[in-house]
Design an enzyme around this catalytic site. Structure first.
Site, PDB file in Angstrom:
ATOM      1  N   GLU A  45      49.635  72.707   0.652  1.00  0.00           N
ATOM      2  CA  GLU A  45      49.076  72.936   1.988  1.00  0.00           C
ATOM      3  C   GLU A  45      50.057  72.640   2.990  1.00  0.00           C
ATOM      4  O   GLU A  45      50.422  73.329   4.080  1.00  0.00           O
ATOM      5  CB  GLU A  45      48.056  72.379   2.021  1.00  0.00           C
ATOM      6  CG  GLU A  45      47.266  72.330   3.466  1.00  0.00           C
ATOM      7  CD  GLU A  45      46.315  71.334   3.897  1.00  0.00           C
ATOM      8  OE1 GLU A  45      45.922  71.084   5.180  1.00  0.00           O
ATOM      9  OE2 GLU A  45      45.752  70.911   2.742  1.00  0.00           O
ATOM     10  N   ASP A  49      51.914  75.443   5.365  1.00  0.00           N
ATOM     11  CA  ASP A  49      51.932  75.279   6.892  1.00  0.00           C
ATOM     12  C   ASP A  49      53.197  75.597   7.732  1.00  0.00           C
ATOM     13  O   ASP A  49      53.539  76.280   8.580  1.00  0.00           O
ATOM     14  CB  ASP A  49      51.263  73.952   7.544  1.00  0.00           C
ATOM     15  CG  ASP A  49      51.193  73.788   8.819  1.00  0.00           C
ATOM     16  OD1 ASP A  49      50.451  74.544   9.554  1.00  0.00           O
ATOM     17  OD2 ASP A  49      51.937  72.928   9.416  1.00  0.00           O
ATOM     18  N   ASP A 118      42.855  75.787   4.639  1.00  0.00           N
ATOM     19  CA  ASP A 118      43.930  74.701   3.820  1.00  0.00           C
ATOM     20  C   ASP A 118      44.368  75.525   2.703  1.00  0.00           C
ATOM     21  O   ASP A 118      45.624  75.551   2.204  1.00  0.00           O
ATOM     22  CB  ASP A 118      43.017  73.594   3.539  1.00  0.00           C
ATOM     23  CG  ASP A 118      42.972  72.525   4.713  1.00  0.00           C
ATOM     24  OD1 ASP A 118      43.555  72.705   5.707  1.00  0.00           O
ATOM     25  OD2 ASP A 118      42.078  71.592   4.314  1.00  0.00           O
ATOM     26  N   GLU A 121      47.007  78.100   3.309  1.00  0.00           N
ATOM     27  CA  GLU A 121      48.215  77.562   3.710  1.00  0.00           C
ATOM     28  C   GLU A 121      48.945  77.288   2.170  1.00  0.00           C
ATOM     29  O   GLU A 121      50.023  77.327   2.159  1.00  0.00           O
ATOM     30  CB  GLU A 121      48.172  76.537   4.349  1.00  0.00           C
ATOM     31  CG  GLU A 121      47.849  76.564   6.032  1.00  0.00           C
ATOM     32  CD  GLU A 121      47.547  75.651   6.636  1.00  0.00           C
ATOM     33  OE1 GLU A 121      47.646  75.683   8.071  1.00  0.00           O
ATOM     34  OE2 GLU A 121      47.390  74.414   6.147  1.00  0.00           O
TER      35      GLU A 121
END
Length: 226
Positions: A45, A49, A118, A121
């Site tokens: 995650e 991002d 989450d 990502e």
């Protein structure tokens, strides 16, 4: 590693077939079901991002070659925020293949915005680790689709715009009043009223206070003289 039929179907919806399926499994593993031999998706995650951010920043520059940094920043934030990631996750039914502990499943974890955002990502990072940046970029651009070109309007912060409208007319800042909260704890629904010192009010309902406040502010702005 062999993937289940559900996971294979998810790969098709995602638009990428993994050379290393373990990356996909890890990306879809929530902390509630992780163990020493089954790591969760938090590290992926973190990486995803950053990959998403780079792709979106580059795409925005290409989409509008004259926009200033001040114009691009809110558009960028709108494209990478958790709500948008969760929307994309719903678009490909990511929740159906999330690996969750019993407590999370019982509390509606497959529909929770934070978990979906989450995991989206983490899946992006898994694609990046599996096939490189160009493939990850292509997957992201396909999934985000027209959002990149319509974000100019979506990125405007309605609460800020409403506050500026009030200040320009010598009024106090708008207030936001929670009128009701319904639904179970894992899937609440908020109804919020946006009010000015003088004039009308507007109401909106959404699954989070933030969304409801923004929607109410937008509705009130639309009703005011320009």
């Amino acid at each position: 590693m062999k993937l289940s039929a559900d996971m294979k179907a998810f790969q098709k919806r995602l638009g990428h077939q993994f050379a290393n399926p373990e990356l996909l499994v890890r990306a879809l593993t929530h902390g509630s079901v992780s163990s020493a031999t089954r790591p969760d998706n938090q590290r992926l995650e973190f990486l995803g991002d950053r990959v998403l951010g780079l792709v979106m920043a580059s795409a925005l520059l290409e989409a509008d070659k004259t926009a200033t940094e001040g114009q691009l920043a809110p558009r960028f934030n709108a494209l990478v925020r958790k709500e948008t990631c969760a929307d994309v996750a719903r678009q490909i039914d990511l929740g159906a293949v999330l690996k969750l502990g019993r407590s999370e499943m019982m509390s509606g974890g497959r529909r929770k915005q934070a978990l979906l955002g989450d995991a989206m990502e983490a899946v992006i990072a898994a694609v990046y680790r599996d096939a490189g940046f160009e493939t990850a970029r292509d997957v992201i651009l396909k999934l985000w689709g027209d959002r990149i070109h319509t974000v100019k309007a979506d990125a405007r912060d309605a609460k800020t715009a409403l506050q500026e409208w009030a200040q320009a007319r010598g009024q106090k800042p708008p207030s936001y009043v929670e009128l009701s909260r319904t639904g179970p704890d894992h899937a609440p629904v908020f109804t919020i009223a946006a009010r000015l010192e003088t004039g009308p009010e507007a109401r909106a309902t959404a699954p989070s206070k933030r969304q409801a406040e923004q929607a109410a502010a937008r509705a009130l702005l639309d009703s005011l003289p320009k």
